[in-house]
Design a protein around this motif. Structure first.
Motif, short mmCIF file in Angstrom:
data_model
loop_
_atom_site.label_atom_id
_atom_site.label_comp_id
_atom_site.label_asym_id
_atom_site.label_seq_id
_atom_site.Cartn_x
_atom_site.Cartn_y
_atom_site.Cartn_z
N TYR A 43 -0.74 14.54 -5.32
CA TYR A 43 -1.52 15.41 -4.44
C TYR A 43 -0.72 16.66 -4.05
O TYR A 43 -1.27 17.76 -3.95
N SER B 107 0.55 8.66 -5.65
CA SER B 107 -0.64 9.44 -5.34
C SER B 107 -0.31 10.63 -4.45
O SER B 107 -0.83 11.74 -4.65
N VAL B 108 0.56 10.41 -3.47
CA VAL B 108 0.97 11.51 -2.58
C VAL B 108 1.73 12.57 -3.36
O VAL B 108 1.50 13.78 -3.20
N THR C 252 2.32 6.35 -11.75
CA THR C 252 1.21 7.13 -11.20
C THR C 252 1.55 8.61 -11.16
O THR C 252 0.72 9.46 -11.50
N SER D 1 1.03 4.14 -2.90
CA SER D 1 0.56 5.48 -2.55
C SER D 1 1.62 6.56 -2.76
O SER D 1 1.30 7.75 -2.71
N ALA E 125 0.83 -1.21 0.00
CA ALA E 125 0.00 0.00 0.00
C ALA E 125 0.86 1.26 0.00
O ALA E 125 0.55 2.25 -0.68
#
Length: 218
Positions: A95, A91-92, A140, A88, A84
């Protein structure tokens, strides 16, 4: 130790398994329901993730009782958290706006450059950043901005850029850069020096193939 006839060996091993147990039959029913759910997505339009969550849950319901609480005690939760975390990272980064910052900084230097130069930039950009990020996180975080730059430069399709990103993600300097490769090398059957020699050679060949064959052909 002895030659194996694939078909005969398979039949004998299958006989040794014996008859299907009740748990195996119930699990097969759940798997069939799960696969049906995935393949009928175009009609029910529900998120596929629900299938991955509900299918295991069904096995723990009293009506089936395939899963037991003892099974949960054997789950390798540190690995779940690790995976995970790897997923992530990208994604972080997205963001926080890091990909956009990189895009804003890089675009002025790339304007006016040809496709060959840009694909070379994308390739080595991903290769270098792969030393501090996982391949999935790279895809990503940087897949969209690097593709957008290509489109802004006038490329008709994003696919060559996406291929270059994917190719660069698995051209490594060291084993730790990709989980599956790291797992293989952890058995100690491959010398680090040999790994570096082979993979750096592969990296150079891949780079040459992209610039000399892929770009002109495309």
């Amino acid at each position: 130790e002895m030659p194996i006839d694939g078909k005969v060996y398979f039949i004998e091993r299958q006989k040794q398994l014996g008859a299907w147990t009740k748990d195996e039959k119930r699990t097969m029913i759940v798997l069939l329901l799960f696969i049906t759910y995935l393949f009928t997505y175009r009609w029910h339009s529900m998120d596929m993730v629900y299938g991955f969550v509900i299918a295991p849950l069904l096995l723990y319901l009293p009506i089936l009782q395939v899963g037991q609480k003892e099974d949960l005690m054997t789950v390798n939760f540190p690995m779940v958290v690790f995976v995970a975390g790897c997923l992530s990272i990208g994604s972080v980064a997205s963001y926080l706006g890091i990909p956009q910052v990189i895009s804003d900084v890089a675009l002025p230097y790339l304007e006016g450059q040809g496709n060959v130069f840009y694909f070379g930039f994308v390739y080595w950009f991903i290769v270098i950043f792969n030393m501090v990020m996982t391949p999935m996180a790279l895809m990503t975080a940087f897949g969209i901005p690097l593709t957008q730059i290509a489109m802004d430069m006038g490329m008709a399709t994003p696919f060559p850029v996406l291929f270059t990103i994917n190719c660069a993600c698995y051209n490594l300097f060291l084993p730790y850069e990709a989980v599956l490769v790291a797992a293989f090398c952890s058995f100690g059957n491959t010398k680090l020096s040999l790994f570096v020699k082979v993979f750096v050679t592969k990296m150079i060949i891949s780079f040459a193939w992209i610039l000399i064959i892929m770009v002109p052909y495309w």
